[in-house]
Motif scaffolding. Structure first.
Motif, PDB file in Angstrom:
ATOM      1  N   ILE A  40       0.841  -1.206   0.000  1.00 22.59           N
ATOM      2  CA  ILE A  40       0.000   0.000   0.000  1.00 22.59           C
ATOM      3  C   ILE A  40       0.873   1.252   0.000  1.00 22.59           C
ATOM      4  O   ILE A  40       0.590   2.227  -0.698  1.00 22.59           O
ATOM      5  N   LEU A  41       1.967   1.233   0.756  1.00 25.32           N
ATOM      6  CA  LEU A  41       2.872   2.381   0.801  1.00 25.32           C
ATOM      7  C   LEU A  41       3.465   2.652  -0.581  1.00 25.32           C
ATOM      8  O   LEU A  41       3.474   3.797  -1.047  1.00 25.32           O
ATOM      9  N   PHE A  42       3.932   1.619  -1.266  1.00 28.42           N
ATOM     10  CA  PHE A  42       4.532   1.812  -2.582  1.00 28.42           C
ATOM     11  C   PHE A  42       3.494   2.212  -3.626  1.00 28.42           C
ATOM     12  O   PHE A  42       3.781   3.021  -4.510  1.00 28.42           O
ATOM     13  N   VAL A  43       2.289   1.667  -3.536  1.00 26.31           N
ATOM     14  CA  VAL A  43       1.232   2.048  -4.483  1.00 26.31           C
ATOM     15  C   VAL A  43       0.845   3.516  -4.276  1.00 26.31           C
ATOM     16  O   VAL A  43       0.648   4.253  -5.244  1.00 26.31           O
ATOM     17  N   ALA A  44       0.727   3.938  -3.036  1.00 25.14           N
ATOM     18  CA  ALA A  44       0.390   5.341  -2.761  1.00 25.14           C
ATOM     19  C   ALA A  44       1.490   6.262  -3.276  1.00 25.14           C
ATOM     20  O   ALA A  44       1.202   7.326  -3.834  1.00 25.14           O
TER      21      ALA A  44
END
Length: 91
Positions: A40-44
């Motif tokens: 989720i961190l990398f997608v955001a």
């Protein structure tokens, strides 16, 4: 003929296998939550949220999982912490 030492080793190996299975079964949800939080961190970050991906941000997401990722994103969005550097605009 089976010796008592062989029987003892067999019982010990069975006990270790059973213990390892119980540990992996207990830890599996935490591992899945941590992986999903880091994803989720990398997608955001890929979608344009100005998050500076540092070791601390990844560690918060790995330990906190999805709630940790939401916390990092919220803190970056509110310019409190984990804020990525923006290039100055030329006027």
């Amino acid at each position: 003929m089976v010796t008592p030492v062989e029987i003892g080793l067999f019982v010990l190996v069975l006990a270790l296998l059973f213990g390892a299975y119980r540990v992996i079964k207990a830890v599996k949800p935490f591992i899945v939550n941590a992986v999903v939080g880091v994803i989720i961190l990398f997608v955001a970050s890929f979608l344009g949220v100005p998050i500076e991906i540092t070791a601390v941000a990844v560690l918060v997401c790995a330990v906190g999982g999805v709630p940790g990722a939401i916390l990092v994103i919220a803190l970056a969005y509110l310019d409190i912490a984990f804020v990525g550097t923006m290039a100055p605009l030329l006027v």
